[in-house]
Write an enzyme that holds these catalytic residues in place. Sequence first.
Site, PDB file in Angstrom:
ATOM      1  N   LYS A 120       6.690   4.903  -4.383  1.00  0.00           N
ATOM      2  CA  LYS A 120       5.446   5.446  -3.706  1.00  0.00           C
ATOM      3  C   LYS A 120       5.284   4.649  -2.197  1.00  0.00           C
ATOM      4  O   LYS A 120       5.205   5.292  -0.948  1.00  0.00           O
ATOM      5  CB  LYS A 120       4.414   5.115  -4.611  1.00  0.00           C
ATOM      6  CG  LYS A 120       4.331   6.210  -5.653  1.00  0.00           C
ATOM      7  CD  LYS A 120       3.100   5.801  -6.708  1.00  0.00           C
ATOM      8  CE  LYS A 120       3.356   6.947  -7.712  1.00  0.00           C
ATOM      9  NZ  LYS A 120       2.442   6.431  -8.994  1.00  0.00           N
ATOM     10  N   GLN A 147      -2.396   2.426 -10.981  1.00  0.00           N
ATOM     11  CA  GLN A 147      -1.152   2.892 -11.631  1.00  0.00           C
ATOM     12  C   GLN A 147      -1.396   2.988 -13.139  1.00  0.00           C
ATOM     13  O   GLN A 147      -1.815   1.882 -13.673  1.00  0.00           O
ATOM     14  CB  GLN A 147       0.146   1.980 -11.226  1.00  0.00           C
ATOM     15  CG  GLN A 147       1.511   2.325 -11.706  1.00  0.00           C
ATOM     16  CD  GLN A 147       1.972   3.547 -11.370  1.00  0.00           C
ATOM     17  OE1 GLN A 147       1.761   3.921 -10.215  1.00  0.00           O
ATOM     18  NE2 GLN A 147       2.478   4.402 -12.192  1.00  0.00           N
ATOM     19  N   ASP A 169      -5.253  10.766  -7.066  1.00  0.00           N
ATOM     20  CA  ASP A 169      -4.671  11.190  -8.213  1.00  0.00           C
ATOM     21  C   ASP A 169      -5.271  12.379  -8.866  1.00  0.00           C
ATOM     22  O   ASP A 169      -4.899  12.997  -9.704  1.00  0.00           O
ATOM     23  CB  ASP A 169      -4.737   9.896  -9.348  1.00  0.00           C
ATOM     24  CG  ASP A 169      -3.283   9.224  -9.502  1.00  0.00           C
ATOM     25  OD1 ASP A 169      -2.411  10.169  -8.772  1.00  0.00           O
ATOM     26  OD2 ASP A 169      -3.117   8.238  -9.897  1.00  0.00           O
TER      27      ASP A 169
END
Lengths: 354, 354
Positions: free
Chosen positions: B114, B158, B181
């Site tokens: 990422k 994460q 997200d």
Amino acid sequence: MRALVSRINRELAATPRPSLALKSLGSRFSHHHHDSPTKKEKKSSYILGPDLPDIWSPPRSTPPCPPPSQTPDEIRSGIVKEVYQMKESISKVPGLAVVLVGQRRDSQTYVRHKIKACQEVGIRSLTAELPDDCPEDEVVNTVSSFNEDPSIHGILVQLPLPQHMNEEKLLNAVSLEKDVDGFHPLNMGNLALRDREPLFIPCAAKACIELLLRSGVDLKGKNVAVIGRSKVVGLPLSLLLQRHHATVSIIHAFTKNPEDITRGADIVISAAGVANLVRGSWLKKGTIVIDVGTNPIEDPSSEHGYYLSGDVCYEEALQVVSAITPVPGGVGPVTIAVLLSNTLDSAKRAYGLS
Amino acid sequence: MRALVSRINRELAATPRPSLALKSLGSRFSHHHHDSPTKKEKKSSYILGPDLPDIWSPPRSTPPCPPPSQTPDEIRSGIVKEVYQMKESISKVPGLAVVLVGQRRDSQTYVRHKIKACQEVGIRSLTAELPDDCPEDEVVNTVSSFNEDPSIHGILVQLPLPQHMNEEKLLNAVSLEKDVDGFHPLNMGNLALRDREPLFIPCAAKACIELLLRSGVDLKGKNVAVIGRSKVVGLPLSLLLQRHHATVSIIHAFTKNPEDITRGADIVISAAGVANLVRGSWLKKGTIVIDVGTNPIEDPSSEHGYYLSGDVCYEEALQVVSAITPVPGGVGPVTIAVLLSNTLDSAKRAYGLS
């Protein structure tokens, strides 16, 4: 016999009682207890379903046949008891406010039923009736005043609103803690996310699950076809069924060959709002049908000039299903009982009662 | 030939390019324009799908075959251009903060990918690495400091977090405006409610839809089987597909005979996290398969001691499908491109750029 069934159904509208009209049969019913409780399961709740880890395993056996149900009466008598206890212990009762905009006859009827149901269980109710052409801000102000009133624990904006009004804006005005209809996006999101819990679940969706669970139907692993995807029924229902680990297929107006999907379903729940959409040929032998549709059909010979029909062709379905809910008298009364229950839950939360 | 395909796939991990591996064929592709635009359709958006009224009508024809796609490259080159313009016009660039707790090797790899992707398109990135045993409050404080930092437009915690941490609490700490997200319940609720719009859509779900739409697949009326129902992929994907008027069936670990459902599907999207779960026999001729699974399989002979396998038995599927995404090199690169795109969107919103 057909005439009799339809007369019985009409009478059921007045006396909201047996909700899963059982077209059978031996008590082949059995419970499955394949899963031992885990730590995570402690977060479980009856309506939201057990919190199970996704461990892939071989298929299970076919669906059992449910015993009869007295769901709305059961729910209501529980509420009567709890409202009485609340009054005794803290001298308070739950309060429900209904906001009705405009003169739609069907909406007026629904609101009247809700208010009457409140009276019957000891919940205080209040209706704000506003004219069709009132400014949107007036509705917002009405809702806001109910938000601030500590004696009101549930606020219900009767839908549909007049065309010129912004439904999203008006529903947003309802405080999350008083959103007994469960339409707030945060409630819907917390319903969708299986590790969270919404404050409220939309009443008709919760009513369908109450009916199935109280009839002893084990939803885990069942193939369920949900017809319709509105925020009032289809959407929250499909989310709720998934929390119960049913396999859900959502049918809507753009679905090709919906009957191919319903024919594979152990349970068919219809909330399309289309009279006689679901034919006998759509259903597999022994399936369970929940009919949420309430479609007014013009009929000059009946008292009010119309009668109510479900989405399911009842006579045809009776030849095939193991159980089906009639319309009227099926899901409707349970939905109203759930509204009362949501209002009671809200009041208990507000007063810090468990 | 098999060895070749699998080698090509592994190479695709490094160079994220063609995402729908087309196993065919003539250009039988055609667009449908059955619906004339209505007033309501003005609220439409590409990813969220057109806002169509539920008018029941007869079935349509069978699915077309999609042309090839260069989806991740297309998305990335669009982002590079917009980031450049932002820098030129207001001297700002989008910023992404990643919170990584613990030492999981797979998580470290994902985060590295990422960050690298951010660098490549000119997005500023920041990683906060915290030890496995740090107190929960320290993670909350880290997230809060990113919430307050106006140069950060996206915050990504994460997953999975270490066992002892409360995922719900930590995800709640991320401000709604920076929830790239899309896991916040309000974003999920606004995704579920078809008349509303979430600020962010979870990346992998959005990636699947990007792949299908950019490949010219018309989702309306298609039967789609979604395998898996996590908040990361299956849940938001099933909601998003419904906004595109696909008929969705959600398969999970408790589904009996999942192959009966997948065999009826025009599109199968698997995000179960089980290697080789979906066999060739599960698929109907000409179906489209999106494989979101990335399952590490131990392999002492490979460089890192493992290789990645999808949920779908690729070799078997190739004999049946009209198109399938490989693993690695299929959905993965598009998902990262979507994360960049969500971060860019957030920055544009923060700076009042349309």
